[in-house]
Design an enzyme around this catalytic site. Structure first.
Site, PDB file in Angstrom:
ATOM      1  N   HIS A 289       0.840  -1.203   0.000  1.00 51.06           N
ATOM      2  CA  HIS A 289       0.000   0.000   0.000  1.00 51.06           C
ATOM      3  C   HIS A 289       0.876   1.255   0.000  1.00 51.06           C
ATOM      4  CE1 HIS A 289      -3.429   2.555   1.536  1.00 51.06           C
ATOM      5  NE2 HIS A 289      -2.416   3.225   2.064  1.00 51.06           N
ATOM      6  N   GLU A 290       1.857   1.296   0.898  1.00 54.16           N
ATOM      7  CA  GLU A 290       2.693   2.506   1.005  1.00 54.16           C
ATOM      8  C   GLU A 290       3.566   2.679  -0.245  1.00 54.16           C
ATOM      9  OE1 GLU A 290       2.013   4.736   3.030  1.00 54.16           O
ATOM     10  OE2 GLU A 290       0.788   3.586   4.420  1.00 54.16           O
ATOM     11  N   ASP A 354      -4.557   0.613  -1.899  1.00 52.61           N
ATOM     12  CA  ASP A 354      -4.996  -0.684  -1.362  1.00 52.61           C
ATOM     13  C   ASP A 354      -5.021  -1.755  -2.453  1.00 52.61           C
ATOM     14  OD1 ASP A 354      -5.239   0.026   1.287  1.00 52.61           O
ATOM     15  OD2 ASP A 354      -7.403   0.373   1.212  1.00 52.61           O
TER      16      ASP A 354
HETATM   17 ZN   LIG Z   1      -2.338   5.267   2.600  1.00 49.16          ZN
END
Ligand SMILES: [Zn+2]
Length: 451
Positions: A289-290, A354
């Protein structure tokens, strides 16, 4: 209240202020007096410790010009009331009990629906974390994040970066020039795991026993001075913005760097005793995600050096935006209340991250198996462990008031909908034999693939 409302009206919407291209408005010092009359800017900058600063980024010009005009037009007594109110409000948690109770009645009960004030020791720990974050974090990391865990997470990071790189290679719609830029950005990404390489020195901060308010004010000033001292110096891309004891993670576009605090790397997110499927489904998806934030609708505007620079071909960016719109629509359809739904555009960057992050984590987990079958645990296949672990990451409880506030103001969709990211991954359908007509089923063409 009237003045506060007038100020708020000069501000942008959350969606606009999240757009770096809209916020990138370089102003010189002279621009302020010319474009935003009403304030004695020389006095203001001198008082703020910015007397020598010549260049600024005016992120929301309308807020600067609007508030400056209000300073010129509204009575001085009204401004004094507003400033006195904010000084008290900001520090009310450290004033006598009557103030603490009033603060909680509004921010805790009315705005968030919290029935009881947190015990004093928890508030004290919070204040200490705020004032001496890295001093506490250093002790926390030494106790709860051993070097073996750091090495294991770093190995996962390397696998997920490799998986993401392969996903870029495999995009059939993206031009080679854009791919080269995307991969350069991925290669240059600095991934901080657990804690920073260098710790903040707090020796200049004076702590006085029995003076909570004074300590808080000195800590605020200390923090401001640390930030001001960065001006005119080379950017340190290894600097952290989160403390190791914080359960969170962040992508810093202007540094092209990530922070994964040690507290985020604890069970159930990361467990050295869990299977690879469980760890990749949870912390792997968070790492993915990051990383993906570097390539979401906002992050994609920054290059490998953290500069705001357009590195896309026109048709690639159009394709990218179109897939984003599909995802925004999907989230617009999630309505926890009859009168209030998720805002797909407001939460788009997080939802892209996501989908892309979970996809990269899934690929990385497969790669980590090295061709061997995943161990079955409690009758669950590797795929099932991976997706159940992802779902368990999003277990949460939220009161109605807090959830309503989140829907209106937060860039993140509520956890229950983030768990449903799986609907966009083909592998999830196979893992649980999800069939047309079932509640979360999406036809293959409705599944969004951004990266
Ligand atoms: Zn985020």
């Amino acid at each position: 209240m009237a003045l506060e409302t007038a100020i708020a009206k000069t501000h942008w919407s959350l969606t606009d202020t999240e757009d770096p291209a809209k916020g990138n408005n370089p102003w010189t010092r002279a621009d302020f007096a010319r474009k935003a009359p009403g304030v004695d800017w020389t006095a203001l900058f001198a008082a703020a410790g910015l007397g020598a600063q010549q260049r600024f980024v005016a992120w929301q010009p309308s807020a600067i010009t609007g508030e400056a005009a209000l300073i010129g037009s509204e009575p001085l007594e009204t401004w004094k009331d507003l400033l006195a109110f904010h000084l008290i409000d900001r520090n009310s948690g450290l004033l006598p009990k009557a103030f603490v109770d009033e603060r909680f009645a509004f921010y805790g009960k009315t705005l968030s629906g919290t029935p009881a004030l947190a015990p004093r020791w928890k508030r004290a720990v919070g204040a200490t974390n705020g004032a001496l974050g890295e001093a506490v974090g250093r002790l926390y990391a030494a106790k709860y994040f051993p070097p073996a865990d750091k090495a294991a997470v770093q190995a996962m990071v390397a696998n997920i970066k490799a998986a993401f790189s392969r996903r870029i290679d495999a995009l059939d719609w993206m031009a080679p020039a854009t791919k080269t830029e995307a991969k350069a950005k991925l290669t240059a990404l600095i991934v901080g795991v657990g804690y920073p390489d260098k710790w903040q020195d707090y020796s200049a901060l004076r702590i006085v026993r029995g003076d909570a308010l004074g300590n808080q004010m000195r800590a605020d000033l200390f923090d401001t001075k640390v930030k001001l001292a960065r001006l005119g110096r080379p950017v340190d891309r290894r600097e952290w913005v989160m403390t190791p004891q914080l359960v969170n993670a962040v992508n810093l576009p202007v540094l092209n760097a990530l922070n994964f605090p040690a507290a985020e790397l604890q069970p159930p997110h990361f467990d050295p005793k869990a299977t690879a499927a469980v760890n990749y489904g949870s912390v792997g998806a968070i790492i993915g995600h990051e990383i993906s934030h570097s390539f979401d609708n906002n992050g994609a505007e920054f290059d490998s050096h953290g500069r705001l620079r357009d590195w896309w071909t026109k048709s690639d960016f159009a394709h990218f935006q179109a897939s984003g719109q599909g995802l925004a629509k999907q989230f617009d359809g999630y309505c926890p209340f009859p009168d209030l739904c998720v805002k797909g555009e407001q939460t788009l960057a997080e939802n892209i991250a996501d989908v892309a992050g979970l996809s990269a984590a899934y690929d990385a987990w497969k790669m980590s198996l090295g061709g061997k079958p995943a161990p079955v645990v409690d009758g669950l296949s590797g795929e099932q462990q991976f997706f159940l672990s992802f779902a368990q990451t999003w277990r949460s409880k939220t009161r109605e008031q807090a959830l309503r506030q989140q829907l209106l103001t937060d860039g993140h969709a509520p956890a229950q909908y983030r768990a449903q990211t799986v609907r966009n991954l083909d592998a999830w359908y196979g893992a649980f034999d999800v069939k047309p007509g079932e509640k979360l089923y999406l036809t293959p063409s409705a599944r969004v693939r951004v990266w």
